[in-house]
Design an enzyme around this catalytic site. Structure first.
Site, PDB file in Angstrom:
ATOM      1  N   CYS A 114       0.815  -1.219   0.000  1.00 21.52           N
ATOM      2  CA  CYS A 114       0.000   0.000   0.000  1.00 21.52           C
ATOM      3  C   CYS A 114       0.845   1.264   0.000  1.00 21.52           C
ATOM      4  CB  CYS A 114      -0.934  -0.007   1.200  1.00 21.52           C
ATOM      5  SG  CYS A 114      -1.972  -1.472   1.219  1.00 21.52           S
ATOM      6  N   HIS A 259      -4.023   6.673   1.302  1.00 22.47           N
ATOM      7  CA  HIS A 259      -4.220   5.348   0.716  1.00 22.47           C
ATOM      8  C   HIS A 259      -5.598   4.867   1.138  1.00 22.47           C
ATOM      9  CE1 HIS A 259      -4.165   1.141   0.015  1.00 22.47           C
ATOM     10  NE2 HIS A 259      -4.057   0.843   1.298  1.00 22.47           N
ATOM     11  N   ASN A 289      -9.978  -1.404  -1.761  1.00 29.93           N
ATOM     12  CA  ASN A 289      -8.556  -1.135  -1.518  1.00 29.93           C
ATOM     13  C   ASN A 289      -7.755  -1.725  -2.682  1.00 29.93           C
ATOM     14  OD1 ASN A 289      -5.880  -1.304  -0.701  1.00 29.93           O
ATOM     15  ND2 ASN A 289      -6.350  -1.977   1.382  1.00 29.93           N
TER      16      ASN A 289
HETATM   17  O1  UT7 Z   1      -4.306  -1.593   2.900  1.00 28.29           O
HETATM   18  C1  UT7 Z   1      -3.479  -1.894   3.944  1.00 28.29           C
HETATM   19  C2  UT7 Z   1      -3.897  -2.319   5.081  1.00 28.29           C
HETATM   20  N1  UT7 Z   1      -5.165  -2.877   5.387  1.00 28.29           N
HETATM   21  C3  UT7 Z   1      -5.905  -2.225   6.272  1.00 28.29           C
HETATM   22  O2  UT7 Z   1      -5.600  -1.106   6.659  1.00 28.29           O
HETATM   23  C4  UT7 Z   1      -7.053  -2.967   6.847  1.00 28.29           C
HETATM   24  C5  UT7 Z   1      -7.189  -2.649   8.305  1.00 28.29           C
HETATM   25  N2  UT7 Z   1      -8.235  -3.421   8.992  1.00 28.29           N
HETATM   26  C6  UT7 Z   1      -9.520  -3.264   8.704  1.00 28.29           C
HETATM   27  O3  UT7 Z   1      -9.886  -2.514   7.805  1.00 28.29           O
HETATM   28  C7  UT7 Z   1     -10.522  -3.994   9.570  1.00 28.29           C
HETATM   29  O4  UT7 Z   1      -9.848  -4.647  10.602  1.00 28.29           O
HETATM   30  C8  UT7 Z   1     -11.398  -5.008   8.781  1.00 28.29           C
HETATM   31  C9  UT7 Z   1     -12.335  -4.282   7.844  1.00 28.29           C
HETATM   32  C10 UT7 Z   1     -10.537  -5.987   8.015  1.00 28.29           C
HETATM   33  C11 UT7 Z   1     -12.241  -5.817   9.761  1.00 28.29           C
HETATM   34  O5  UT7 Z   1     -13.054  -4.933  10.525  1.00 28.29           O
HETATM   35  P1  UT7 Z   1     -13.093  -5.053  12.100  1.00 28.29           P
HETATM   36  O6  UT7 Z   1     -14.062  -4.073  12.568  1.00 28.29           O
HETATM   37  O7  UT7 Z   1     -11.674  -4.955  12.603  1.00 28.29           O
HETATM   38  O8  UT7 Z   1     -13.681  -6.505  12.317  1.00 28.29           O
HETATM   39  P2  UT7 Z   1     -13.035  -7.756  13.096  1.00 28.29           P
HETATM   40  O9  UT7 Z   1     -11.877  -8.294  12.328  1.00 28.29           O
HETATM   41  O10 UT7 Z   1     -12.834  -7.373  14.517  1.00 28.29           O
HETATM   42  O11 UT7 Z   1     -14.185  -8.802  13.018  1.00 28.29           O
HETATM   43  C12 UT7 Z   1     -15.434  -8.595  13.707  1.00 28.29           C
HETATM   44  C13 UT7 Z   1     -16.349  -9.751  13.356  1.00 28.29           C
HETATM   45  C14 UT7 Z   1     -15.717 -11.122  13.517  1.00 28.29           C
HETATM   46  O12 UT7 Z   1     -16.701 -11.992  14.001  1.00 28.29           O
HETATM   47  P3  UT7 Z   1     -16.741 -12.398  15.576  1.00 28.29           P
HETATM   48  O13 UT7 Z   1     -15.421 -13.031  15.851  1.00 28.29           O
HETATM   49  O14 UT7 Z   1     -16.933 -11.092  16.300  1.00 28.29           O
HETATM   50  O15 UT7 Z   1     -17.900 -13.308  15.650  1.00 28.29           O
HETATM   51  C15 UT7 Z   1     -15.376 -11.519  12.105  1.00 28.29           C
HETATM   52  O16 UT7 Z   1     -15.365 -12.910  11.909  1.00 28.29           O
HETATM   53  O17 UT7 Z   1     -16.743  -9.665  11.989  1.00 28.29           O
HETATM   54  C16 UT7 Z   1     -16.497 -10.906  11.330  1.00 28.29           C
HETATM   55  N3  UT7 Z   1     -16.181 -10.648   9.937  1.00 28.29           N
HETATM   56  C17 UT7 Z   1     -17.120 -10.499   8.998  1.00 28.29           C
HETATM   57  N4  UT7 Z   1     -18.455 -10.558   9.044  1.00 28.29           N
HETATM   58  C18 UT7 Z   1     -19.128 -10.353   7.902  1.00 28.29           C
HETATM   59  C19 UT7 Z   1     -14.958 -10.475   9.369  1.00 28.29           C
HETATM   60  N5  UT7 Z   1     -15.099 -10.219   8.061  1.00 28.29           N
HETATM   61  C20 UT7 Z   1     -16.430 -10.241   7.803  1.00 28.29           C
HETATM   62  C21 UT7 Z   1     -17.183 -10.042   6.629  1.00 28.29           C
HETATM   63  N6  UT7 Z   1     -18.528 -10.095   6.737  1.00 28.29           N
HETATM   64  N7  UT7 Z   1     -16.624  -9.767   5.446  1.00 28.29           N
END
Ligand code: UT7
Length: 332
Positions: A114, A259, A289
């Site tokens: 990125c 980004h 992204n």
């Molecule tokens: O480009 C370079 C770098 N990348 C980034 O900067 C990405 C940075 N991170 C993020 O953008 C976020 O962490 C994500 C968008 C990837 C995830 O969002 P989050 O609010 O951090 O969610 P989480 O990983 O804490 O997951 C929360 C819940 C989990 O379920 P449980 O364990 O609470 O039951 C995940 O399994 O959401 C679940 N989950 C989803 N649910 C529906 C994860 N992905 C999905 C999905 N749809 N696509």
């Protein structure tokens, strides 16, 4: 010493629009979840029958050259940022060079995810400052879609990434356009966001095709929470470093182009810096992204929409795999 300036911007997005609703038919996710957590409504995926990283980049580069009033023959050097080159090697810089009919000029690939476009811009800026080159094509292009695990197992990355290409023509000038660039990395976090295979340090048996097909080593692995937490800190640091290096204040920024990792990250930075909506450019809603391509695509669109004007101060900032982070301050 010379200085450099962006004289043209271009971008290319594949035609195929992938909505959140479509992804919901492939995996356990929803339009609501994706919009709430990332801001993304849709992204573009390539058609493997016609799109490549190299040819999308060539289209973006031609647009940038045309907008600059230049032709392919004016280009002295290529700096190409991608982590998804068409081949494992060589990099896609040479593929785009061939597409543009520029055989003979140098082409360098940058693999900083990125942050790749800002690393590439910085590299091109140094080559111009030393007088080695006059006109450099700086490109960011990615095809992420074909590496995504589009089952529920891969949903935390599959919903985020998209494909596309962006390009800038950087040219020698007397009055500095690129004011400063700031590059950082911390390899302690390399495995928090990575694709393992085909890694050279793998045992021979595990690097052979039959073995690899059974593994998940080809899929993007991301510790989303960890990446998010570091991203919000490093984005801010990189922006503040760029301002301090130029004796500027946040009020001096006319347009911040972060980004496009996650709309929540952009909104957090905007709030922390106290910037108005019209001072931060986001298009993640439409493209997801696109890794190294996200900044040049956003910059090209912002310019086309009249949001970048002569003499404006533009701040670019990025964070991603590595971890790497970087910023650039540009006087237009
Ligand atoms: O480009 C370079 C770098 N990348 C980034 O900067 C990405 C940075 N991170 C993020 O953008 C976020 O962490 C994500 C968008 C990837 C995830 O969002 P989050 O609010 O951090 O969610 P989480 O990983 O804490 O997951 C929360 C819940 C989990 O379920 P449980 O364990 O609470 O039951 C995940 O399994 O959401 C679940 N989950 C989803 N649910 C529906 C994860 N992905 C999905 C999905 N749809 N696509």
């Amino acid at each position: 010493m010379y200085a450099s300036k962006i004289v043209g911007l271009g971008h290319h997005l594949p035609e195929q629009v992938i909505t959140n609703h479509y992804l919901s038919s492939l995996m356990d996710t929803s339009d609501e979840w994706i919009i709430e957590r990332t801001g993304i409504k849709e992204r573009r995926w390539i058609d493997p029958a016609k799109d490549t990283v190299g040819n999308m980049a060539a289209k973006a580069a031609r647009m940038a050259l045309q907008r600059a009033g230049l032709s392919e023959k004016d280009v002295d050097f290529i700096v190409f940022a991608t982590i998804t080159s068409d081949y494992y090697f060589p990099g896609s810089g040479v593929i785009m060079q061939r597409e543009l009919g520029l055989e003979g000029i140098g082409a360098m690939d940058i693999k900083n995810a990125c942050s790749g476009f800002i690393y590439a811009l910085s590299t091109a800026d140094q080559f111009i400052k030393t007088g080695m080159y006059k006109t450099v094509l700086v490109v960011g292009a990615e095809i992420q879609s074909t590496a995504l695990d589009v089952t529920t197992r891969g949903r935390n990355t599959a919903v985020i990434f998209g494909d596309g290409a962006g390009a800038a023509v950087l040219q020698r000038t007397d009055k500095p356009g690129v004011l400063s660039t700031h590059l950082h990395a911390d390899g302690r976090f390399a495995e928090e966001l990575y694709v393992r295979d085909p890694g050279s340090s793998r045992p021979r048996e595990e690097r052979q095709p039959e073995q690899i097909l059974d593994t998940t080593g080809f899929k993007v692995v991301m510790n989303g929470n960890q990446v998010f937490k570091h991203a919000v800190v490093r984005f801010m640091e990189a922006i503040q470093e760029a301002l301090a290096a130029n004796n500027m204040k946040k009020e001096d920024i006319n347009l911040l182009i972060p980004h496009q990792a996650n709309l929540r990250i952009s909104q957090y930075i905007q709030e922390k810096l106290g910037l108005r909506d019209d001072q931060v450019y986001n298009n993640i809603q439409r493209y997801g992204n696109t890794t190294a391509a996200s900044i040049p695509i956003a910059m090209s669109e912002a310019w086309a929409e009249g949001k970048i004007k002569e003499n404006d101060v533009i701040c670019l900032a990025a964070f991603g795999s590595g971890f790497t982070w970087a910023s650039a301050l540009i006087r237009w």
